[in-house]
Design a protein around this motif. Structure first.
Motif, PDB file in Angstrom:
ATOM      1  N   LYS A  36     -10.434 -66.342 -76.827  1.00 59.05           N
ATOM      2  CA  LYS A  36      -9.222 -65.718 -76.311  1.00 59.05           C
ATOM      3  C   LYS A  36      -9.413 -65.212 -74.875  1.00 59.05           C
ATOM      4  N   ALA A  95       3.312 -74.703 -85.481  1.00 58.78           N
ATOM      5  CA  ALA A  95       3.539 -73.285 -85.792  1.00 58.78           C
ATOM      6  C   ALA A  95       2.591 -72.827 -86.898  1.00 58.78           C
ATOM      7  N   GLN A  97      -0.424 -74.015 -87.371  1.00 54.30           N
ATOM      8  CA  GLN A  97      -1.727 -73.873 -86.741  1.00 54.30           C
ATOM      9  C   GLN A  97      -1.820 -72.545 -85.987  1.00 54.30           C
ATOM     10  N   ALA A  98      -0.730 -72.192 -85.294  1.00 56.60           N
ATOM     11  CA  ALA A  98      -0.710 -70.907 -84.590  1.00 56.60           C
ATOM     12  C   ALA A  98      -0.815 -69.748 -85.586  1.00 56.60           C
ATOM     13  N   LEU A 101      -4.363 -69.292 -86.713  1.00 61.79           N
ATOM     14  CA  LEU A 101      -5.145 -68.579 -85.713  1.00 61.79           C
ATOM     15  C   LEU A 101      -4.806 -67.091 -85.723  1.00 61.79           C
ATOM     16  N   GLN A 102      -3.529 -66.775 -85.966  1.00 66.22           N
ATOM     17  CA  GLN A 102      -3.138 -65.378 -86.059  1.00 66.22           C
ATOM     18  C   GLN A 102      -3.782 -64.720 -87.280  1.00 66.22           C
ATOM     19  N   SER A 400       7.307 -62.832 -88.692  1.00 63.62           N
ATOM     20  CA  SER A 400       7.253 -64.241 -88.276  1.00 63.62           C
ATOM     21  C   SER A 400       8.642 -64.829 -88.122  1.00 63.62           C
TER      22      SER A 400
END
Length: 477
Positions: A36, A95, A97-98, A101-102, A400
């Motif tokens: 990050k 989305a 995949q994001a 990661l979140q 979300s």
């Protein structure tokens, strides 16, 4: 005689599992933070983030036999939700995949939080600071504990409730043995509960704050922290004042216990540590251009390493290494980490399905008023907790679904405040929340009685106040 060799078992010994969890947790934190921070200039930063996500999944699977049943169900639900999205809504896979990661960031954050909780639990400094809150007359004591518990719980979290309750019982017994008026330990325990609940609304190292600031792209976390802290400060003073005014004071002299030696200094040091933690998190957020969540993943392990040096009594006499502490922190937060990792993925799947059904168009077109959606979040998330459904997944779903859509874009601060108050209210309203269970155990009653009787007036009052505040911020947003 020859012996039959033992059969190979899939499950590893606890020592091996702990060691593996520690190593994986270190890899998770390092790859996520470096990925990050170096996103703009470090070659291979994307590969580091992919590595962190893969590590989070492996870690969740490794800990699967030792986490709670609900965490196992959540993880299975996340795999099922991903499969359904891949087959029915393949355009939503980025989305997902994001969201993975979140969820990885949530898992890393919880491990970092577990690191700081270990020294805090053993800290005599925090215990002395809490003792100093009792050096007041009856009504002033309620006021001091309500506000002081809120500050201490930034570091000590739910442990504040049990600690305040223990101190109250000890003081009550000592005063009665000396022929003095006793202390209402129940009032002290409830004051600690309420302070801890209010802390969850504004603490920048809290889970609710992490969920909200990660889900609403148009929200400035620093301004939002200042807004949430200011609002909660006003509400806290009002709530503590009402609690103090409602405390019965028998006639006669109003004695108070002298503060233990060093209690004032201890309280000042604890508050300074909290202020320093927040300042470092803000600085890391601004200087490194990372989210509060990632900043906390960097700052919390640093504070955990420094705390035993600031308070030498916490230093372990044995050869306890950093990896051992990290293993213990990872294992202690295993259930929560698994739930949040899975909930982020499930929430993204639900949001993708709702968006495919046209919910954003309904909001943008006015058929679903934005204020109605925001207030619905404020009410429905606690309602879910009240019927003993884990509110975590509903909170993440709502964040979300609405955070990056028209509601979050046009009214980020109103939505963010509504979600944070809903988070605190859901904890207060849920008989299965850790705070309700601990409070019930300390008072010798069921968690249901804590939720639906002893703390009900506070919960409803906070919901009404939150609705007014959110409506005002919506009008100005």
């Amino acid at each position: 005689m020859p012996t039959t060799p033992p059969r190979f078992r899939l499950s590893t010994s606890p020592e091996i599992a702990l060691s593996a969890a520690g190593g994986l947790s270190l890899l998770l934190l390092a790859s996520l933070v470096l990925g990050k921070i170096g996103a703009a200039w470090l070659p291979g930063a994307g590969a580091l983030l992919t590595l962190s996500a893969a590590t989070a999944i492996v870690l969740a699977l490794l800990r699967l036999p030792r986490v709670s049943r609900i965490a196992q169900v959540f993880l299975a639900g996340a795999f099922l939700a991903t499969l359904i999205v891949a087959l029915a809504l393949p355009k939503a896979l980025p989305a997902m995949q994001a969201a993975l990661l979140q969820g990885t960031a949530f898992s890393a954050f919880l491990t970092a939080l577990g690191l700081i909780r270990a020294p805090v639990r053993r800290s005599s400094l925090i215990a002395r600071a809490a003792e100093g809150l009792f050096a007041h007359s009856a009504r002033a004591r309620v006021f001091a504990v309500s506000l002081g518990a809120q500050g201490i719980s930034v570091l000590f979290n739910i442990g504040t409730i049990g600690m305040i309750s223990d101190i109250a019982r000890n003081h009550d017994a000592a005063r009665k043995a000396a022929g003095k008026r006793g202390i209402d330990s129940r009032a002290m325990t409830l004051a600690a509960l309420r302070g801890t609940l209010l802390m969850t609304v504004w603490s920048p190292i809290g889970l609710g704050f992490a969920i909200v600031t990660s889900a609403i792209p148009t929200l400035d976390p620093v301004r939002f922290f200042a807004l949430a802290f200011g609002i909660v400060a006003v509400l806290s003073l009002a709530a503590a004042g009402l609690d103090a005014a409602a405390t019965p004071v028998p006639p006669g002299p109003r004695p108070q216990d002298p503060a233990p030696e060093g209690a004032g200094r201890a309280l000042a040091l604890v508050l300074a540590a909290i202020a320093g933690l927040i300042a470092l998190t803000l600085a890391a957020h601004r200087l490194l251009d990372v989210s509060f969540l990632i900043a906390a993943c960097l700052v919390l392990p640093l504070l955990a390493a420094l705390w035993p040096r600031l308070e030498p009594g916490l230093r372990s006499p044995g050869p306890e290494g950093a990896l051992t502490r990290l293993s213990a922190a990872s294992e202690g937060m295993a259930t929560e980490s698994t739930i949040f990792l899975a909930a982020a993925v499930i929430g993204a799947a639900v949001a993708a399905a709702a968006q495919a059904a046209g919910i954003d168009a309904l909001i943008a077109g006015g058929q679903l008023p934005a204020l109605g959606v925001i207030l619905a979040c404020l009410v429905l998330i606690p309602a879910v907790g009240a019927v003993m459904i884990p509110h975590t997944i509903v909170m993440i779903m709502a964040a979300s679904l609405f955070g990056a859509g028209p509601v979050g874009t046009d009214h980020p601060y109103a939505l963010g405040l509504a979600l944070l108050f809903a988070w605190a209210l859901a904890i207060a309203a849920s008989p299965i929340s850790a705070m309700s269970i601990i409070t019930g155990r300390e008072l010798g009653v069921t968690p249901q009685r804590v939720t639906f009787a002893l703390n009900l007036r506070f919960t409803l009052g906070l919901m009404a106040a939150a609705a007014l505040v959110v409506g005002l911020v919506y009008a100005l947003d």
